[in-house]
Design a protein around this motif. Structure first.
Motif, PDB file in Angstrom:
ATOM      1  N   GLU A 138      21.392  44.887  42.425  1.00 55.27           N
ATOM      2  CA  GLU A 138      22.529  44.003  42.675  1.00 55.27           C
ATOM      3  C   GLU A 138      23.610  44.271  41.634  1.00 55.27           C
ATOM      4  N   LEU A 139      24.841  44.340  42.080  1.00 48.20           N
ATOM      5  CA  LEU A 139      25.994  44.493  41.204  1.00 48.20           C
ATOM      6  C   LEU A 139      26.751  43.172  41.207  1.00 48.20           C
ATOM      7  N   ALA A 186      23.312  45.438  46.551  1.00 45.23           N
ATOM      8  CA  ALA A 186      24.111  44.301  47.008  1.00 45.23           C
ATOM      9  C   ALA A 186      25.217  44.021  45.995  1.00 45.23           C
ATOM     10  N   VAL A 187      26.398  43.661  46.465  1.00 50.11           N
ATOM     11  CA  VAL A 187      27.528  43.341  45.593  1.00 50.11           C
ATOM     12  C   VAL A 187      27.772  41.834  45.647  1.00 50.11           C
ATOM     13  N   LYS A 188      27.759  41.200  44.492  1.00 50.09           N
ATOM     14  CA  LYS A 188      27.968  39.752  44.394  1.00 50.09           C
ATOM     15  C   LYS A 188      29.240  39.481  43.609  1.00 50.09           C
ATOM     16  N   TRP A 189      30.152  38.713  44.200  1.00 49.83           N
ATOM     17  CA  TRP A 189      31.422  38.354  43.556  1.00 49.83           C
ATOM     18  C   TRP A 189      31.374  36.906  43.068  1.00 49.83           C
ATOM     19  N   VAL A 190      31.875  36.681  41.846  1.00 44.65           N
ATOM     20  CA  VAL A 190      31.937  35.339  41.254  1.00 44.65           C
ATOM     21  C   VAL A 190      33.374  35.082  40.803  1.00 44.65           C
ATOM     22  N   LEU A 191      33.941  33.950  41.178  1.00 41.20           N
ATOM     23  CA  LEU A 191      35.306  33.617  40.786  1.00 41.20           C
ATOM     24  C   LEU A 191      35.363  33.193  39.321  1.00 41.20           C
ATOM     25  N   SER A 192      36.259  33.823  38.557  1.00 39.66           N
ATOM     26  CA  SER A 192      36.541  33.406  37.183  1.00 39.66           C
ATOM     27  C   SER A 192      37.857  32.649  37.168  1.00 39.66           C
ATOM     28  N   ALA A 193      37.813  31.399  36.734  1.00 44.16           N
ATOM     29  CA  ALA A 193      39.023  30.576  36.683  1.00 44.16           C
ATOM     30  C   ALA A 193      39.849  30.855  35.442  1.00 44.16           C
ATOM     31  N   GLY A 194      39.310  31.627  34.512  1.00 47.59           N
ATOM     32  CA  GLY A 194      40.011  31.965  33.276  1.00 47.59           C
ATOM     33  C   GLY A 194      39.150  32.897  32.453  1.00 47.59           C
ATOM     34  N   SER A 195      39.734  33.476  31.394  1.00 52.26           N
ATOM     35  CA  SER A 195      38.961  34.374  30.531  1.00 52.26           C
ATOM     36  C   SER A 195      37.723  33.687  29.972  1.00 52.26           C
ATOM     37  N   ASN A 196      37.861  32.404  29.642  1.00 51.13           N
ATOM     38  CA  ASN A 196      36.717  31.703  29.065  1.00 51.13           C
ATOM     39  C   ASN A 196      35.533  31.689  30.029  1.00 51.13           C
TER      40      ASN A 196
END
Length: 328
Positions: free
Chosen positions: A31-32, A62-72
């Motif tokens: 998984e990536l 498998a490619v998994k995307w996660v939303l980052s709301a900011g650098s933190n």
């Protein structure tokens, strides 16, 4: 004897020819996991077109995307091992690295002017000096927060001279427009939206205080899956070149993903995003060296932290060399 020798040689040669493919299949992760962010247009393009899914799908990854709301958030996900590759501002990455986050930066996804100090349209605040005693929203551990600290020093103000209100970027915009804070260290596209939609004003801009867009990778992932990382960078390169040649279409993707107007997305992409230099180099090292003292001055890292050494450990100027093409 000669025939057997030729057969053995032929078999060995066939094995060598097949070896790169076998190594690629063996090396590919199951998984990536990587992030996408509204401040990283290339990540939005990659996710929209499914180029990484197409590439890694051939290996069963498998490619998994996660939303980052900011650098933190991106850096928290990297530190916890929730993602393998994530996007952040350069100075935020340095702060995280200095505090033990096991990351390296082999690719630069943009040279942005994504932050400035913002006030409401009807605000009496006109300069940095006017911020004394005022409430200022900023997201800790991000470029806007560090931009705020550097801006205060320009005005010979201290962090204690303002009331810092710790809010995530989107909440900071709302708090500003509702009058619950006096100023906000903004982040595009939210900042551009506040300008165009609410008439908010930028009272302090400084392009050099905006550190670069760093694509960070967990050190263990880079060590275990260097070929996979190269393929991700190749995907980012494809997206970068596509944006340069199709800026309006890229702005439409940003507009739809971030739920901002096309005009806001175009302001961010056309006027505040430079995609010309993705290769980590002395330019990026020098920018971090210039910015690093704020981390010690504000006690954001342990006293005595060797920041020049940390910068060298963070910015990987060699990994992507030879992989990156021109903007043409």
């Amino acid at each position: 004897m000669k025939r057997r020798h030729l057969l053995r040689s032929g078999a060995a040669s066939a094995g060598l020819l097949a070896l790169p493919g076998l190594l690629r299949a063996a090396e590919a992760p199951k998984e990536l996991r990587l992030d996408y962010a509204y401040y990283s247009p290339a990540s939005l393009v990659l996710r929209r077109f499914g180029w990484l899914e197409e590439d890694f799908g051939r290996d069963g990854t498998a490619v998994k995307w996660v939303l980052s709301a900011g650098s933190n958030r991106a850096l928290e996900y990297l530190n916890s091992g929730s993602i393998d590759i994530g996007s952040s501002a350069g100075l935020a990455a340095l702060l995280a690295k200095a505090n033990g986050n096991p990351i390296r930066t082999p690719y630069i996804f943009s040279r942005p002017e994504w932050t400035a100090l913002v006030v409401r349209r009807d605000s009496p605040i006109r300069s940095l000096a006017d911020l004394k005693g005022k409430k200022v929203a900023a997201t800790k551990g991000t470029d806007p927060y560090l931009f705020l600290l550097r801006a205060l020093k320009v005005a010979q103000l201290k962090r204690g001279d303002i009331e810092h209100v710790a809010l995530q970027h989107a909440d900071g915009r709302v708090a500003l427009e509702q009058g619950r804070v006096d100023a906000w260290a903004g982040l595009d596209p939210l900042m551009a939206a506040s300008e165009l939609d609410a008439g908010s004003r930028l009272i302090y801009r400084h392009v050099a205080f905006n550190t670069y867009g760093f694509l960070n990778v967990r050190e263990d992932f880079q060590q275990r899956h260097p070929e996979a990382l190269r393929r991700v960078i190749a995907g980012y390169e494809r997206a970068r070149k596509w944006i340069i040649g199709n800026t309006t279409e890229a702005a439409k993707i940003l507009s739809e993903e971030a739920k901002v107007s096309l005009q806001v997305a175009l302001l961010q992409l056309k006027l505040r995003t430079d995609l010309s230099n993705p290769q980590p180099s002395a330019e990026h090292v020098d920018a971090l060296r210039a910015a690093a003292p704020i981390l010690l001055d504000e006690q954001l890292v342990k006293p005595g932290t060797d920041l020049p050494r940390t910068i060298t450990a963070l910015v990987d100027t060699q990994f992507a060399r030879g992989l990156l093409g021109s903007t043409g």
